[in-house]
Design a protein around this motif. Structure first.
Motif, mmCIF file in Angstrom:
data_model
loop_
_atom_site.group_PDB
_atom_site.id
_atom_site.type_symbol
_atom_site.label_atom_id
_atom_site.label_comp_id
_atom_site.label_asym_id
_atom_site.label_seq_id
_atom_site.Cartn_x
_atom_site.Cartn_y
_atom_site.Cartn_z
ATOM 1 N N HIS A 72 0.703 -1.293 -0.011
ATOM 2 C CA HIS A 72 -0.006 -0.010 -0.038
ATOM 3 C C HIS A 72 0.803 1.362 0.026
ATOM 4 C CE1 HIS A 72 -3.510 -2.595 0.158
ATOM 5 N NE2 HIS A 72 -3.549 -2.579 1.588
ATOM 6 N N VAL A 73 1.790 1.219 0.855
ATOM 7 C CA VAL A 73 2.843 2.328 0.792
ATOM 8 C C VAL A 73 3.450 2.478 -0.420
ATOM 9 C CG1 VAL A 73 5.020 3.267 2.063
ATOM 10 C CG2 VAL A 73 3.309 2.210 3.296
ATOM 11 N N ALA A 74 3.811 1.602 -1.028
ATOM 12 C CA ALA A 74 4.490 1.670 -2.240
ATOM 13 C C ALA A 74 3.706 2.200 -3.455
ATOM 14 C CB ALA A 74 5.170 0.219 -2.809
ATOM 15 N N THR A 75 2.380 1.736 -3.347
ATOM 16 C CA THR A 75 1.394 2.235 -4.294
ATOM 17 C C THR A 75 1.099 3.670 -4.089
ATOM 18 O OG1 THR A 75 0.356 0.046 -4.251
ATOM 19 C CG2 THR A 75 -0.908 2.156 -5.161
ATOM 20 N N MET A 76 1.136 4.106 -3.116
ATOM 21 C CA MET A 76 1.105 5.673 -2.625
ATOM 22 C C MET A 76 1.989 6.387 -3.417
ATOM 23 S SD MET A 76 -2.101 6.040 -1.501
ATOM 24 C CE MET A 76 -1.809 7.652 -1.322
ATOM 25 N N PHE A 77 3.388 5.963 -2.950
ATOM 26 C CA PHE A 77 4.428 6.820 -3.410
ATOM 27 C C PHE A 77 4.556 6.504 -5.196
ATOM 28 C CE2 PHE A 77 6.446 6.313 0.680
ATOM 29 C CZ PHE A 77 6.751 7.743 0.806
ATOM 30 N N GLN A 78 4.067 5.642 -5.697
ATOM 31 C CA GLN A 78 3.981 5.640 -7.169
ATOM 32 C C GLN A 78 2.964 6.611 -7.512
ATOM 33 O OE1 GLN A 78 3.121 1.536 -8.304
ATOM 34 N NE2 GLN A 78 5.213 0.690 -7.592
ATOM 35 N N LYS B 254 3.759 9.705 -9.808
ATOM 36 C CA LYS B 254 3.344 10.114 -11.208
ATOM 37 C C LYS B 254 2.760 11.470 -11.444
ATOM 38 C CE LYS B 254 2.105 5.306 -12.237
ATOM 39 N NZ LYS B 254 0.957 4.269 -12.474
ATOM 40 N N SER B 255 1.937 11.925 -10.270
ATOM 41 C CA SER B 255 1.251 13.347 -10.092
ATOM 42 C C SER B 255 2.545 14.045 -10.068
ATOM 43 C CB SER B 255 0.542 13.338 -8.726
ATOM 44 O OG SER B 255 -0.392 12.490 -8.404
ATOM 45 N N LYS B 256 3.482 14.091 -9.506
ATOM 46 C CA LYS B 256 4.666 14.917 -9.641
ATOM 47 C C LYS B 256 5.191 15.165 -10.944
ATOM 48 C CE LYS B 256 6.645 14.570 -4.966
ATOM 49 N NZ LYS B 256 7.806 14.082 -4.014
ATOM 50 N N GLN B 257 5.203 13.849 -11.847
ATOM 51 C CA GLN B 257 5.731 13.814 -13.209
ATOM 52 C C GLN B 257 4.754 14.570 -14.121
ATOM 53 O OE1 GLN B 257 8.885 12.796 -14.267
ATOM 54 N NE2 GLN B 257 8.566 13.528 -16.088
ATOM 55 N N ARG B 258 3.450 14.457 -13.808
ATOM 56 C CA ARG B 258 2.429 15.303 -14.657
ATOM 57 C C ARG B 258 2.513 16.654 -14.476
ATOM 58 N NH1 ARG B 258 -2.722 11.128 -13.486
ATOM 59 N NH2 ARG B 258 -2.071 9.313 -14.915
ATOM 60 N N GLU B 259 2.776 16.950 -13.353
ATOM 61 C CA GLU B 259 2.804 18.466 -12.845
ATOM 62 C C GLU B 259 4.057 19.063 -13.550
ATOM 63 O OE1 GLU B 259 2.695 19.136 -8.691
ATOM 64 O OE2 GLU B 259 0.751 18.322 -8.559
ATOM 65 N N LEU B 260 5.268 18.172 -13.601
ATOM 66 C CA LEU B 260 6.330 18.659 -14.197
ATOM 67 C C LEU B 260 6.216 18.619 -15.781
ATOM 68 C CD1 LEU B 260 9.600 19.405 -13.821
ATOM 69 C CD2 LEU B 260 9.821 16.762 -14.104
ATOM 70 N N ALA C 187 -5.916 16.303 -12.002
ATOM 71 C CA ALA C 187 -6.881 16.805 -10.711
ATOM 72 C C ALA C 187 -7.647 15.609 -10.106
ATOM 73 C CB ALA C 187 -8.007 17.855 -10.993
ATOM 74 N N LYS C 188 -7.986 14.778 -11.060
ATOM 75 C CA LYS C 188 -8.792 13.437 -10.681
ATOM 76 C C LYS C 188 -8.049 12.630 -9.793
ATOM 77 C CE LYS C 188 -12.306 13.627 -14.346
ATOM 78 N NZ LYS C 188 -12.614 12.726 -15.767
ATOM 79 N N SER C 189 -6.688 12.463 -10.314
ATOM 80 C CA SER C 189 -5.807 11.548 -9.537
ATOM 81 C C SER C 189 -5.289 12.005 -8.306
ATOM 82 C CB SER C 189 -4.594 11.246 -10.436
ATOM 83 O OG SER C 189 -3.716 12.416 -10.449
ATOM 84 N N VAL C 190 -5.185 13.257 -8.043
ATOM 85 C CA VAL C 190 -4.962 13.623 -6.760
ATOM 86 C C VAL C 190 -6.121 14.468 -5.788
ATOM 87 C CG1 VAL C 190 -2.473 14.007 -7.171
ATOM 88 C CG2 VAL C 190 -4.229 15.754 -7.672
ATOM 89 N N GLU C 191 -7.330 14.035 -6.234
ATOM 90 C CA GLU C 191 -8.382 14.637 -5.727
ATOM 91 C C GLU C 191 -8.617 14.297 -4.095
ATOM 92 O OE1 GLU C 191 -13.484 14.157 -5.861
ATOM 93 O OE2 GLU C 191 -12.099 12.762 -7.314
ATOM 94 N N ALA C 192 -8.814 15.433 -3.414
ATOM 95 C CA ALA C 192 -8.750 15.174 -1.869
ATOM 96 C C ALA C 192 -10.018 14.394 -1.149
ATOM 97 C CB ALA C 192 -9.116 16.812 -1.292
ATOM 98 N N PRO C 193 -9.528 13.916 -0.172
ATOM 99 C CA PRO C 193 -10.665 13.102 0.384
ATOM 100 C C PRO C 193 -11.933 14.036 0.895
ATOM 101 C CG PRO C 193 -8.951 13.186 1.824
ATOM 102 C CD PRO C 193 -8.558 13.969 0.518
#
Length: 748
Positions: free
Chosen positions: A480-486, A490-496, A569-575
Motif C-alpha cells: 500500500h505504501v509503495a502504491t501511494m508513493f508511485q 506520477k502526480s509529480k511527473q504530470r505536474e512537471l 486533478a482526478k488522480s490527486v482528488e482530496a478525500p
C-alpha cells in the motif's frame, strides 16, 4: 567697605531650628541616673549582637546625632565664622583628634593554657579586660572573661575627661575670651561635636566589626565562601539522607521506551548552575501512577479531541532563591536516538482530564532539543491576604479570581507520545511489527507528515485477509505504501510535464519578440524626421506580421493539452470530508464530574496554598509558575553521516513545528477516533523558598540556618504530593530533630 548703601547680606535671617530627638537616650537612663543599655536576647528579632532591635535603635539614634552635629558644625563654620574677617585665628586646631574615644571593640582570648605549655611569661596588660571566674573543673586555673568590669569602664571615661581638659587648655591659648564672634566657647563646642561624631562612627564600626568576625569565622570553618550553587548541591545530598528511599527526590530524567525495548530517546528537566558546570537533571518528589484507567485528553481542533492513556507522574520541585539569585537556569531537554521518533507536547493542565498543549514538536533521528523554562513566583498566601485586606469586596473578588487562575497555571505539563506503537495500532498490525521495519516507518511518517495521506488508504484490512500472518500483514502495508508513493511520483511527473509544456509555449514567443526589437536600426533615428517616421512605420508593420505568424505556428492541437490537467486533478482528488455526525461526536464538551485515577492533580495547587498559609511561618514559600520560552535550540542531522547542525527556533518556527506534530497526531488518531495507548504524562508543580538576603548574609546577619527552612518547606510539599503524613516521609535518624525544629507540621 562697599560703595553701596545696601548690605551684601540680609540684615535679618531666620534659621530653621536644628533639633534632635533624645528620647532614646533618656530611655536608657535608670531611676538612679545610671546608663542601662542591654540587648534583649529573648526577642524573636534578636539574631546576632549586630542584628537586633536594641542595637538597631542605638545605631539609628547615633545616626541622627551624627547628622545633627554635622548641621550644627556647618552652621558655625559656614555661616557665622565667615562674618568675622581678618581674625588671624588658626581654625584647624578645632578638631577631635586629641580626645580619647572610649568606644572600641575588644576581644580577649584565654591563653593561659597555651602560655603554660610554651613556658612563656604572660605579658603585662595595659589594663584588665573582664573578670576571670574560677573554673569548677579541676586543673583549670581560670575561665574566659565574661564582661567588662564597671571599674574598667570608669577608667575609660576618666581618660576621656582628662583628654577634654588638655584639649580645652590648648584651645584657650589660641582663641580669645572676649565678646567677638569666634571665641574659645565656640571652639570647645565644635571640638565636642566633632568628637561625638567620632564616637558614633566608632560604635557603628565596632558592632559591624563583630559581624565581620562572625563572617570570617564561618568562612574559616568551611574553607570557602558558600554560594547558592554550593547550597543547591548540598541540599541534593541532604535530601538523600533525611527522606526514606520510597519518598526520596528523584532525578527528572526519563527514557522514552516501551517495556523490554531499547529507548527511543530521553526527556529531562535540567538545571545549569552558574558555576559553569554541565547541566544536570533536577530532583523532584514524584507520585507515580501506573496503568491509569481514565484517559487524559487534549484538543487538536474544534472537531477533534485526542484521548491518551499511560503512566502519569506528578512532580513537585522545591527550589530556593537568595536575594533573587536562583543559582542557575532551567531547561527542558529532549533527545531522540537514530531511526527513532516521538512527539513532545508542552503546556498546562486546565481541568482534571484536559491538557492544553501550547507547543508541540516531532523529535526524531538524533534530534537534540533544548527548551528554556521561565520561573515566575506568585505572592505568598499571607502576603496576598494582607494585600487585599483593605480592598473593597468587588476588588477582593477580582483579586481572588485572578489568583485562582495563577494557581492553576502552576501545573506545567509534558506529554510524550511514542509513534511506533500508535502506528501499529493505526495500521491494524500486531505489536512490535515496526520495531525492525526502519524504512517502512520512515516512509509512513513521510506520507503522514508531508502528504497527509489518509490512514485508511494504507492500513491493513482484516476482512480482506482474515488468515494473514504478521509478515504477510507487514508486506501488504508495504505494498500500500509503495502504491501511494508511485501515485505521488506520477502526480509529480504530470505536474512537471505541464510546467515544461507551458514553458515551451511561452519561451519561443518571448524570444521572437526580443529578436524583433533588436533588429530595429536605432541609428536611423538620427536622420530627418520624415525618414525616421517612415522607418518606424515599416518596423511596426514587420513586428505585427511576425507576431501573428509565431502565434499561428505554435497554436496547440485540439485536446492535446486540455485533458491532462483534468486527469491530474482526478488522480490527486482530496478525500471527502468526514460525516458531520462523526465530527460532532469528537468535539470537546466540558464534563462537570470527571473520574480520575489516584490523585486529582488539579486540587494540588489549592492544597499547597492552604498549607503554605498554615505552616510557612516565615512567609517565604511561593507557588511558582513554569512557562516554556519562545526561543528554542535544536540540533539535528541533515543526513546520516553529516555533522550536527544547530538551529534556533523562533515563534514562527515553533508554530510550524506544532502544525506538523498535530497533523501527524491527526493521522495517528484518525482525528481523535483512536485513543493513544503509548503515552507518558508528567505534571510539574514548582515551589520556591525565597530568602531576602544573600546566602552568607542570611546565615550571618539573620542568624538563620537555611537548611532547616528548606527542610520544612520540602516536607510541606512532599506530604501534599505523596498524600502521607510528614513523619512517614523521614528516616528515624532525623525524625526527632526535625520534629523539634518544626513542631507544627507534626501536630496533627
Amino acid at each position: 567697605m562697599t560703595n553701596s548703601d545696601v548690605t551684601p547680606k540680609p540684615k535679618i535671617s531666620i534659621i530653621d531650628p536644628i533639633d534632635l530627638n533624645i528620647t532614646f537616650l533618656l530611655q536608657q537612663i535608670s531611676k538612679d541616673l545610671q546608663l542601662n543599655f542591654k540587648i534583649d536576647r529573648a526577642q524573636k528579632s534578636c539574631h546576632t549582637p549586630r542584628r537586633n532591635d536594641d542595637v538597631a535603635a542605638a545605631l539609628q539614634y547615633l545616626q541622627s546625632w551624627y547628622n545633627w552635629a554635622t548641621q550644627v558644625g556647618n552652621y558655625f563654620t559656614g555661616r557665622l565664622f565667615p562674618v568675622q574677617v581678618n581674625h588671624g585665628l588658626d581654625l584647624s586646631i578645632i578638631n577631635g583628634k586629641e580626645m580619647f574615644v572610649p568606644v572600641v571593640p575588644l576581644f580577649e582570648e584565654n591563653r593561659a593554657l597555651a602560655l603554660e605549655q610554651s613556658s612563656a611569661v604572660p605579658p603585662s596588660p595595659l589594663f584588665t579586660v573582664g573578670e576571670n571566674i574560677p573554673s569548677e573543673t579541676p586543673g583549670d586555673k581560670e575561665s574566659l572573661p565574661f564582661t567588662f568590669r564597671v571599674g574598667d569602664i570608669n577608667l575609660f571615661l576618666a581618660e576621656q575627661t582628662r583628654s577634654f581638659d588638655a584639649k580645652f587648655a590648648k584651645l584657650a591659648k589660641t582663641f580669645p575670651k572676649d565678646e567677638k564672634l569666634i571665641t574659645v566657647a565656640e571652639a570647645k563646642l565644635l571640638s565636642i561635636l566633632l568628637h561625638s561624631k567620632t564616637i558614633c562612627e566608632n560604635f557603628s564600626n565596632g558592632v559591624n566589626y563583630i559581624e565581620y568576625l562572625l563572617r570570617t569565622q564561618l568562612i574559616s570553618a568551611i574553607g570557602k565562601i558558600v554560594t547558592p550553587v554550593d547550597f543547591a548541591n548540598y541540599m541534593t545530598y541532604h535530601n538523600r539522607k533525611i527522606f526514606k528511599p520510597d519518598y526520596e527526590p528523584q532525578k527528572f530524567c526519563y527514557a522514552v521506551r516501551r517495556p523490554d525495548h531499547y529507548p527511543e530517546g530521553i526527556v529531562s528537566l535540567d538545571c545549569k548552575l552558574n558555576d559553569g558546570s554541565i547541566s544536570e537533571p533536577i530532583s523532584t518528589m514524584v507520585n507515580h501512577q501506573k496503568f491509569t484507567k481514565h484517559p487524559m485528553r487534549f484538543t487538536l481542533s474544534a472537531a477533534a479531541t485526542v484521548s491518551f492513556f499511560g503512566d502519569r507522574y506528578v512532580h513537585a520541585w522545591m527550589g530556593h532563591q537568595f536575594s533573587g539569585d536562583a543559582g542557575g537556569s532551567f531547561s527542558l531537554s529532549a533527545r531522540a536516538r537514530q531511526f527513532s521518533s516521538f512527539i513532545l507536547l508542552v503546556g498546562n493542565i486546565i481541568s482534571a482530564d484536559l491538557f492544553d498543549p501550547q507547543f508541540g514538536i516531532i523529535v526524531q533521528n538524533k534530534d537534540d532539543l533544548l527548551i528554556p523554562l521561565l520561573f515566575e513566583q506568585i505572592p505568598t498566601p499571607k502576603a496576598f491576604r494582607d494585600a487585599i485586606e483593605s480592598l473593597s469586596p468587588e476588588q477582593q473578588d477580582f483579586a481572588k479570581a485572578f489568583r485562582s487562575m495563577q494557581l492553576e497555571s502552576t501545573m506545567f505539563g509534558v506529554c510524550i507520545i511514542q509513534i511506533k506503537p500508535q502506528l501499529e495500532k493505526l495500521l491494524n498490525i500486531p505489536d512490535d511489527s515496526l520495531t525492525k521495519e526502519i524504512q517502512l516507518t520512515q516512509d509512513l511518517l513521510r506520507l503522514f507528515i508531508d502528504y497527509q495521506i489518509p490512514s485508511d488508504l494504507i492500513s491493513f484490512d482484516e476482512d480482506d485477509h482474515p488468515n494473514a500472518s504478521t509478515p504477510q500483514k507487514i508486506e501488504i502495508v508495504k505494498q500500500h505504501v509503495a502504491t501511494m508513493f508511485q501515485m505521488i511520483e506520477k502526480s509529480k511527473q504530470r505536474e512537471l510535464d505541464e510546467a515544461k509544456l507551458k514553458t515551451k509555449y511561452e519561451v519561443p514567443l518571448i524570444e521572437e519578440r526580443e529578436m524583433t526589437l533588436k533588429s530595429v536600426d536605432y541609428s536611423s533615428m538620427k536622420k530627418e524626421r520624415k525618414v525616421k517616421k517612415s522607418v518606424k512605420r515599416k518596423c511596426k508593420k514587420k513586428s505585427v506580421a511576425t507576431s501573428s505568424s509565431v502565434l499561428k505556428s505554435v497554436k496547440p492541437k485540439p485536446g492535446a493539452g486540455a485533458s491532462q490537467p483534468v486527469e491530474v486533478a482526478k488522480s490527486v482528488e482530496a478525500p471527502k470530508p468526514a460525516d458531520p455526525e462523526k465530527q460532532s461526536s469528537n468535539e470537546f464538551e466540558p464534563v462537570s464530574d470527571v473520574e480520575v485515577d489516584g490523585l486529582d492533580v488539579t486540587k494540588i495547587p489549592a492544597m499547597l496554598d492552604a498549607k503554605f498559609e498554615i505552616y510557612d511561618e516565615d512567609c517565604a514559600l511561593h507557588s511558582t509558575i513554569i512557562k516554556a520560552g519562545t526561543t528554542w535550540e535544536k540540533k539535528y542531522l541533515e543526513s546520516l553521516l553529516a555533522k550536527p547542525t544547530a538551529r534556533t527556533l523562533n515563534p514562527d518556527d515553533l508554530k510550524s513545528e506544532k502544525n506538523k506534530a498535530f497533523d501527524l497526531l491527526d493521522a495517528l488518531t484518525r482525528s481523535g477516533g483512536l485513543a493513544v495507548d503509548g503515552a507518558s504524562f508528567h505534571v510539574v508543580l514548582a515551589s520556591t523558598h525565597c530568602f531576602d538576603e544573600t546566602l552568607m548574609d542570611t546565615i550571618i546577619k539573620d542568624n538563620i540556618n537555611p537548611i532547616e527552612k528548606i527542610e520544612r518547606s520540602s516536607l510541606i510539599v512532599a506530604s501534599t504530593i505523596q498524600q502521607v503524613p510528614p513523619a512517614d516521609l523521614l528516616v528515624a535518624e532525623h525524625l526527632d530533630r526535625i520534629k523539634e525544629l518544626s513542631p507544627a507540621l507534626f501536630a496533627d
